[in-house]
Design an enzyme around this catalytic site. Structure first.
Site, short mmCIF file in Angstrom:
data_model
loop_
_atom_site.label_atom_id
_atom_site.label_comp_id
_atom_site.label_asym_id
_atom_site.label_seq_id
_atom_site.Cartn_x
_atom_site.Cartn_y
_atom_site.Cartn_z
N ASP A 120 -12.33 -12.66 -14.02
CA ASP A 120 -12.44 -11.22 -14.10
C ASP A 120 -11.80 -10.83 -15.43
O ASP A 120 -11.17 -11.65 -16.10
CB ASP A 120 -11.72 -10.58 -12.90
CG ASP A 120 -12.22 -9.16 -12.65
OD1 ASP A 120 -12.05 -8.66 -11.53
OD2 ASP A 120 -12.77 -8.56 -13.59
C1 GLC Z 1 -13.24 -5.21 -13.74
C2 GLC Z 1 -13.69 -5.56 -12.35
C3 GLC Z 1 -14.94 -6.41 -12.31
C4 GLC Z 1 -15.82 -6.05 -13.49
C5 GLC Z 1 -15.09 -6.47 -14.75
C6 GLC Z 1 -15.89 -6.11 -16.02
O1 GLC Z 1 -11.86 -5.16 -13.84
O2 GLC Z 1 -12.72 -6.13 -11.47
O3 GLC Z 1 -15.59 -6.17 -11.06
O4 GLC Z 1 -17.08 -6.70 -13.40
O5 GLC Z 1 -13.79 -5.91 -14.83
O6 GLC Z 1 -15.94 -4.74 -16.17
#
Ligand code: GLC
Length: 699
Positions: free
Chosen positions: A288
């Site tokens: 993430d």
């Molecule tokens: C965020 C989220 C994830 C998302 C990623 C990119 O913090 O947890 O679901 O796809 O970052 O934006």
């Protein structure tokens, strides 16, 4: 004999002909030809000049993951070809390796709607969020949604979509439940598999997330989830297992949190031993965004790609390989996983894109799925559907400023939204109370004028307007029916609270409901409540006040039109609850140890597998509305035979019916009394019509 250096150009990439070529030669040959620097650059996203979470969402700690704005920057790497995309991968032109573009999200593609110096827009369709999709119990329809979102991604030049989110709704206060599917692992898994099949049918890669046990937003960057292996497998991993084995997503996104002491991007047991070696996952794993952990340990554990990328991670991996701490073979393994996946992306297949998706066609899908996901909870005296020409008194801020999606990465930059009042007006079947409409519209506009601009991470919530009795009496005199919308915003990065205005009605909401009901009922006029939120709220002590309650969730940009379709009976509600609505919060098995507002380092899933209806069954707790509950405007009979079910519409309106199949046991000391093992849904049946459906093969 000198070798003639023929240069081969494929879609703008030029190669010297003595090098292996991505997309043409075996991946192993391409990896073998890469330098160490190219390999390390490939496994770390290119958005290197951010080394901390910009604009952290509420409740998210401001995290610095390295020196701010590293002097190396990322100007050399990010192409920026799709403004607003979440990230990119590193290109190696000499080997024909392109840069792939990653973008959110579950309710629609999230990219910037405008670009500097370009006179056009790049809007995307805001579909209903996850809870609506699962409430349809219609995997074919959810697959259509996935296909439409994948199509938009492909048209706009995005290669990998960061969706779906499938984490289990362990507790109703989790801030991201709006993006997820269910408390039940089978329903969540089947919805995810359908969504992934849809997205990937367009050539765009899907990313099932957040692996695993990201069931709260509080302290999500590292909270340690202590959980039994049985609960992990039977409940929290199961949606991912179904998705991976039935739909083969191109990617998995590891979660921010720890599981049993090991932070997910470094959790070899889950990322490699289970995900790859047990389930046969053959795509690639990404972190993430700005997840904690060391780049070299993440790489060794089976987290192939570190997004969106920081120079700290680059240095950690490079130094570890050079020092011998990290076996370069593991780096090569991860690079090969990434490139193998990229081969099947639009950019890997060298597809051109025209930045011109069919937004009109997708809006129709958004409207259809929004109507099919609405759940009718109450309909006393069949006050719904409303008669044609009814004079409608519309109450509640969200009737005029409807929540259509959530905040955070799941936000969508849409061209428009249709509020409930607009939808009811547009269908031309109702006469709206324009005095009320003007009153609310002015109140909301005036309030918003002094509030901060809405942005991806937060939306200004206008305090609920409190109407005087005189205003309500005037409306009752002028109207035939009252419709009152109760709403809650939903967003990533923070959990909800057991406060009035969140889990409980606010005092103004309660007063409005009570006064509207008293006054309209005194004239024997019905009251309908619409629930406009991504999850659920406490309902026990007020659900008998109105005559009807329709849960519309976060219905996407076509919200008002979809609400009108159901209120006037064009579509008979067929949604069924994907979670249990309890009589009181304390009835939920996770209530004693959900993090709430404290910032604990650890959360204990002591309820084990007894989550949702599994817990209510075992402890003989009567829910307010059980898992799978939902009313229709018509009635059905269901006749079961060995391999089929025969469903007949015995009412006088059209309707579709879901049939659920549970495995039951009498000994619930170990196993839950019931476990959902399959479901089927009929088409829309006209009165008197019968459809015979094959029973599903149960997992
Ligand atoms: C965020 C989220 C994830 C998302 C990623 C990119 O913090 O947890 O679901 O796809 O970052 O934006």
């Amino acid at each position: 004999m000198p070798v003639a250096l023929l240069s081969l150009t494929v879609s703008g990439m030029t190669f010297a002909d003595n090098l292996p070529k991505f997309g043409i030669d075996p991946i192993e040959d391409v990896v073998a030809a890469m330098t160490l620097e190219e390999k390390v650059n490939l496994v770390v996203g290119t958005l290197r000049d951010y080394v901390y979470q910009p604009d952290p969402a509420p409740g998210m700690p401001q995290r610095v993951t390295g020196e701010v704005n590293d002097e190396r920057g990322n100007t050399a790497y990010s192409t920026g070809k799709v403004a607003g995309a979440a990230g990119e991968s590193y290109a190696v032109p000499r080997l024909g390796i392109p840069s792939a573009v990653f973008a959110d999200g579950p309710a629609g593609l999230r990219i910037d709607p405008v670009r500097e110096g370009i006179d056009r827009t790049y809007y995307c369709t805001a579909f209903p969020t996850g809870t609506t999709l699962s409430s349809t119990w219609n995997t074919a329809l959810v697959e259509q949604v996935g296909t439409a979102i994948g199509d938009e991604a492909q048209h706009y030049g995005v290669d990998i979509l960061l969706a779906p989110g499938v984490n289990i709704m362990r507790n109703p206060l989790c801030g991201r439940n709006f993006e997820y599917f269910s408390e039940d692992p089978l329903l969540a898994g089947k919805m995810a598999a359908a969504y992934i099949r849809g997205v990937q049918s367009t050539g765009v890669g899907a990313t099932v997330k957040h692996f695993a046990a990201n069931n709260q937003e509080t302290m999500r960057n590292g909270i340690d989830v202590i959980i039994s292996d049985r609960a992990l497998r039977d409940i929290y991993l199961e949606p991912f297992r179904i998705a991976v084995t039935e739909a083969k997503p191109m990617a998995v996104m590891s979660a921010y949190n720890k599981v049993n002491g090991a932070i997910m991007p470094e959790n070899k047991y889950l990322l490699t031993d289970i995900l790859r070696n047990e389930w046969g996952f053959d795509g690639f794993v990404m972190t993430d965004w700005w997840a904690e952990g060391s780049g070299d340990v993440q790489t060794a554990s089976g987290n192939d790609m570190l997004m969106p990328g920081t120079w700290r991670q680059y240095d950690e991996i490079m130094d570890a390989v050079k020092s011998g701490k990290l076996d370069e073979k593991l780096l090569d393994r991860n690079v090969a996983n990434i490139l193998r996946a990229f081969e099947n992306t639009p950019v890997g297949m060298r597809r051109r894109y025209d930045e011109n998706p069919d937004l009109k066609a997708h809006a129709l899908i958004a409207r259809k799925v929004a109507t099919e996901g609405m759940v009718l909870l109450e309909n006393r005296n069949n006050v719904l559907p409303l008669p044609q020409g009814a004079r409608v008194s519309l109450f509640g801020n969200a009737s005029y400023d409807t929540y259509v999606g959530g905040t955070g990465s799941g936000n969508v930059n849409r061209a428009y939204k249709i509020n409930i009042d607009e939808g009811l007006s547009d269908v031309g079947q109702f006469r709206l109370d324009t005095v009320l409409q003007k009153r609310y519209q002015k109140y909301i506009a005036d309030a918003k004028a002094s509030m901060p601009e809405d942005n991806v991470w937060s939306i200004s919530v206008v305090p609920e307007l409190e109407l005087s009795d005189d205003e309500i009496i005037r409306a009752a005199d002028a109207g035939d029916v009252a419709i009152l919308t109760i709403s809650r915003m939903a967003g990533e990065g923070g959990d909800r609270t057991l406060d009035e205005g969140d889990w409980f009605l606010s005092s103004v909401e309660r007063r409005n409901l009570e006064r509207v009901a008293d006054i309209f009922h005194s004239q024997e006029k019905p009251v309908v409540v619409l629930l406009n939120m991504g999850s659920i709220i406490d309902m026990t002590d007020w659900k008998d006040i109105p005559d009807a309650i329709l849960h519309i969730w976060l219905p996407g940009q076509e919200a008002g039109s979809a609400v009108a379709d159901v209120l006037m009976g064009t579509v008979s509600p067929s949604g069924r609850l994907p979670m249990t609505i309890a009589r009181k919060y304390e009835d939920y098995s996770s209530a004693p140890n959900f993090p709430h507002s404290e910032n604990p380092a650890t959360v204990y899933y002591t309820e084990d597998v007894f989550v949702g209806y599994r817990h209510f069954d075992k402890n003989h707790i009567e829910p307010l509305y059980p898992f799978g509950y939902g009313l229709s405007y018509t009635d059905f009979t269901i006749n079961e035979s060995t391999d089929t079910v025969e469903v007949t519409n015995i009412g006088n309106r059209n309707g579709a019916c879901t049939v659920m199949f549970f495995e039951t046991t009498t000994d619930d000391t170990i196993e839950p009394l019931r476990k959902l093992k399959g479901f089927v849904k009929t088409k829309v049946l006209v009165p008197g019509e019968t459809q015979t459906l094959a029973k599903p093969t149960c997992n």
